[in-house]
Design a protein around this motif. Sequence first.
Motif, PDB file in Angstrom:
ATOM      1  N   TYR A  57       0.833  -1.387   0.094  1.00 16.11           N
ATOM      2  CA  TYR A  57       0.088   0.128   0.022  1.00 16.11           C
ATOM      3  C   TYR A  57       0.754   0.676   0.318  1.00 16.11           C
ATOM      4  O   TYR A  57       0.578   1.987  -0.919  1.00 16.11           O
ATOM      5  CB  TYR A  57      -0.478  -0.107   1.575  1.00 16.11           C
ATOM      6  N   MET A  58       1.952   1.103   0.723  1.00 15.23           N
ATOM      7  CA  MET A  58       2.646   2.466   0.893  1.00 15.23           C
ATOM      8  C   MET A  58       3.588   2.946  -0.407  1.00 15.23           C
ATOM      9  O   MET A  58       3.436   3.794  -0.872  1.00 15.23           O
ATOM     10  CB  MET A  58       3.980   1.940   1.912  1.00 15.23           C
ATOM     11  N   ILE A  59       4.108   1.419  -1.660  1.00 18.53           N
ATOM     12  CA  ILE A  59       5.049   2.045  -2.474  1.00 18.53           C
ATOM     13  C   ILE A  59       3.830   2.254  -3.165  1.00 18.53           C
ATOM     14  O   ILE A  59       3.903   2.996  -3.547  1.00 18.53           O
ATOM     15  CB  ILE A  59       5.408   0.694  -2.787  1.00 18.53           C
ATOM     16  N   LEU A  61       1.337   3.703  -3.112  1.00 18.51           N
ATOM     17  CA  LEU A  61       0.169   5.300  -2.700  1.00 18.51           C
ATOM     18  C   LEU A  61       1.736   6.365  -3.380  1.00 18.51           C
ATOM     19  O   LEU A  61       1.402   6.846  -3.760  1.00 18.51           O
ATOM     20  CB  LEU A  61      -0.219   5.199  -1.768  1.00 18.51           C
ATOM     21  N   LEU A  62       2.854   5.627  -2.601  1.00 25.92           N
ATOM     22  CA  LEU A  62       4.010   6.563  -3.272  1.00 25.92           C
ATOM     23  C   LEU A  62       4.205   6.601  -3.860  1.00 25.92           C
ATOM     24  O   LEU A  62       4.407   7.720  -5.742  1.00 25.92           O
ATOM     25  CB  LEU A  62       5.679   5.704  -2.828  1.00 25.92           C
ATOM     26  N   GLU A 158      -1.580  12.935   0.215  1.00 25.12           N
ATOM     27  CA  GLU A 158      -0.549  10.512  -0.095  1.00 25.12           C
ATOM     28  C   GLU A 158      -0.032  10.692   0.195  1.00 25.12           C
ATOM     29  O   GLU A 158       0.008   9.669   1.209  1.00 25.12           O
ATOM     30  CB  GLU A 158      -1.322  10.948  -1.575  1.00 25.12           C
ATOM     31  N   ILE A 159       0.972  11.923   0.137  1.00 24.88           N
ATOM     32  CA  ILE A 159       2.345  11.586   1.132  1.00 24.88           C
ATOM     33  C   ILE A 159       2.441  11.491   2.777  1.00 24.88           C
ATOM     34  O   ILE A 159       3.157  11.027   3.201  1.00 24.88           O
ATOM     35  CB  ILE A 159       3.041  12.451   0.502  1.00 24.88           C
ATOM     36  N   VAL A 162       1.290   8.006   2.860  1.00 24.37           N
ATOM     37  CA  VAL A 162       2.012   7.387   2.978  1.00 24.37           C
ATOM     38  C   VAL A 162       3.488   7.601   4.100  1.00 24.37           C
ATOM     39  O   VAL A 162       4.162   6.303   4.974  1.00 24.37           O
ATOM     40  CB  VAL A 162       3.475   7.702   1.934  1.00 24.37           C
ATOM     41  N   TRP A 163       3.482   8.382   4.372  1.00 25.36           N
ATOM     42  CA  TRP A 163       4.203   8.569   5.820  1.00 25.36           C
ATOM     43  C   TRP A 163       3.540   8.263   6.960  1.00 25.36           C
ATOM     44  O   TRP A 163       4.498   7.161   8.100  1.00 25.36           O
ATOM     45  CB  TRP A 163       4.245  10.570   6.206  1.00 25.36           C
ATOM     46  N   THR A 165       1.660   5.804   6.825  1.00 25.08           N
ATOM     47  CA  THR A 165       1.470   4.151   7.222  1.00 25.08           C
ATOM     48  C   THR A 165       2.800   3.836   7.041  1.00 25.08           C
ATOM     49  O   THR A 165       2.965   2.434   7.840  1.00 25.08           O
ATOM     50  CB  THR A 165       1.514   3.825   5.578  1.00 25.08           C
ATOM     51  N   TYR A 166       3.777   3.976   6.925  1.00 21.86           N
ATOM     52  CA  TYR A 166       5.057   3.254   7.685  1.00 21.86           C
ATOM     53  C   TYR A 166       5.406   3.955   8.758  1.00 21.86           C
ATOM     54  O   TYR A 166       6.078   3.148   9.625  1.00 21.86           O
ATOM     55  CB  TYR A 166       6.136   4.774   6.735  1.00 21.86           C
TER      56      TYR A 166
END
Length: 182
Positions: A57-59, A61-62, A158-159, A162-163, A165-166
């Motif tokens: 999901y993170m990848i 979304l990035l 979205e960024i 990503v953050w 989610t990380y």
Amino acid sequence: LVSLLLIGIAAWGIGFGLISSFRVVGVTIAVGIFLFLIALVGLIGAVKHHQVLLFFYMIILLLVFIVQFSVSCACLALNKEQQSQLLEVGWNNTNSAREDIERNLNCCGFRVFDPNETCSSDCFRSRQCQPCAPIIEEYSGMVLTFVGGIGLFFSFTEILGVWLTYRYRNQKDPRANPSAFL
């Protein structure tokens, strides 16, 4: 939410006869379904605290962020001359969108009206049509600015996703057995 909005707009365009191009509607619906599935992967990964799903999901979304940010910056960076060239290329490369534009904006031709060509506009019967380029160019700058701004807003959300989610992915699962890691 954005995915459902895209699917709804495509259905609305078909329902009211504003868009007859299957490619435009198909791509819009496909992008909406893709975004919905990605959101579902993120939701399932967060609920189950599944490391692999959260990573994918993170990848993804990035990657969506990079594409969306690039397109938004391109929309905001186009000047009037580039917009005009882009509109002319689009006009020359599609027939179904051309017919939709002529019918909805009541104009014929791109730069000049040629009474010998066919046109699906109502003004064609009276042979008093104006070209479509000035009408389209009047709105294109405003639309590109609006689309670019909305795209930038959602790209920064979205960024943020990503953050988050990380950060969430690297936490321990609170439901896990603490002695299982020893």
